[in-house]
Design an enzyme around this catalytic site. Sequence first.
Site, PDB file in Angstrom:
ATOM      1  N   THR A  33       0.687  -1.075  -0.067  1.00 16.34           N
ATOM      2  CA  THR A  33       0.023   0.036   0.067  1.00 16.34           C
ATOM      3  C   THR A  33       0.858   1.096  -0.008  1.00 16.34           C
ATOM      4  OG1 THR A  33      -1.779  -0.974   1.122  1.00 16.34           O
ATOM      5  CG2 THR A  33      -1.678   1.264   1.467  1.00 16.34           C
ATOM      6  N   THR A  36       4.212   4.258  -3.911  1.00 12.12           N
ATOM      7  CA  THR A  36       5.226   3.505  -4.524  1.00 12.12           C
ATOM      8  C   THR A  36       4.749   2.192  -4.828  1.00 12.12           C
ATOM      9  OG1 THR A  36       6.964   4.623  -3.346  1.00 12.12           O
ATOM     10  CG2 THR A  36       7.596   2.747  -4.532  1.00 12.12           C
ATOM     11  N   ASP A  89       6.395  -4.155  -1.527  1.00  9.57           N
ATOM     12  CA  ASP A  89       5.873  -3.033  -0.804  1.00  9.57           C
ATOM     13  C   ASP A  89       6.811  -2.087  -0.774  1.00  9.57           C
ATOM     14  OD1 ASP A  89       3.886  -1.800   0.694  1.00  9.57           O
ATOM     15  OD2 ASP A  89       3.592  -3.307   2.281  1.00  9.57           O
ATOM     16  N   ALA A  91       8.178   1.610   1.716  1.00 11.63           N
ATOM     17  CA  ALA A  91       8.802   1.654   2.931  1.00 11.63           C
ATOM     18  C   ALA A  91       8.931   3.234   3.160  1.00 11.63           C
ATOM     19  CB  ALA A  91      10.042   0.985   3.215  1.00 11.63           C
ATOM     20  N   ASP A  92       8.669   3.695   4.260  1.00  9.92           N
ATOM     21  CA  ASP A  92       8.871   5.084   4.532  1.00  9.92           C
ATOM     22  C   ASP A  92      10.258   5.303   4.750  1.00  9.92           C
ATOM     23  OD1 ASP A  92       6.255   6.228   4.364  1.00  9.92           O
ATOM     24  OD2 ASP A  92       5.986   4.640   6.261  1.00  9.92           O
ATOM     25  N   GLY A 104       3.245   4.871   6.964  1.00 11.30           N
ATOM     26  CA  GLY A 104       2.962   6.096   6.387  1.00 11.30           C
ATOM     27  C   GLY A 104       1.417   6.193   5.767  1.00 11.30           C
ATOM     28  N   GLU A 111      -0.016  -4.907   6.138  1.00 15.63           N
ATOM     29  CA  GLU A 111       1.406  -5.062   5.550  1.00 15.63           C
ATOM     30  C   GLU A 111       2.156  -5.960   6.238  1.00 15.63           C
ATOM     31  OE1 GLU A 111       1.815  -0.822   3.389  1.00 15.63           O
ATOM     32  OE2 GLU A 111       2.355  -0.882   5.585  1.00 15.63           O
TER      33      GLU A 111
END
Length: 260
Positions: A33, A36, A89, A91-92, A104, A111
Amino acid sequence: MTGELSPIDKAKFVAAKRAVEFVEDGMRVGLGTGSTAAWMVRCLGELVREHGLRVTGIPTSTRTAELARNVGIKVVSLDEAKWLDLTIDGADEFDGDLNLIKGGGGALLQEKIVATASDQMVVIADAAKGVDTLGAFPLPVEVIPFGWQTSKALIEEMVASLDVMGSQTALRMNGDTPYITDEGNYIIDLHLKRIGNARQLAMVLNQVPGVVENGLFIDICDRVVIGYGDGRVETRDINNGTVEESLIEFVESDNLFRDI
């Protein structure tokens, strides 16, 4: 199309384009989610529609599920899939050991469940997400609504005794009301600035009554695919200790870039 993309969006796109190369025919794939991950879903959908790739997608949020269906990916629940071959996935933040801060986008619980139910996790990110030490990005903690203020106070008390630089916490809002996750919970964002011991923090946070899960992903990510605005891609594999570089050409695609 691609000429209208910002350098950050180009970086996200090339990382997504490279990451879907790890998907093989017949795989069950966790779909992340966020902005990106949305590029990845579109790229994967293009492979399904135009190249006949057969995959089953397990989305980590309702909005990812909707996007996946729209681009032609078969979607099932994790309970139906049971176990996954791969999760891709965003990542922040990620550090040199490929530990992550995620959440975020508000989907950290699903996730993390999906990622840990997978043989491998591939993270896609632009280069700005790489850090020496986690913590500059606010750490999301999902809590149940009942007694959330008590949970928040306990978190603040606990954090004050750990190796972090900041201690400010805030309930995530959606306008004038609390942000609600897909599971009906709240999110408290911890502005820690620097996390000295992420593993310890992750373990302690989940002992606080009312906390459902935190956004620290420790020893879960196997590869990170880092995109750059000029089309370069760097793939780091934590298990093999390798770093590979490649170049992704931008190709106009009405199907891929529509509705961006």
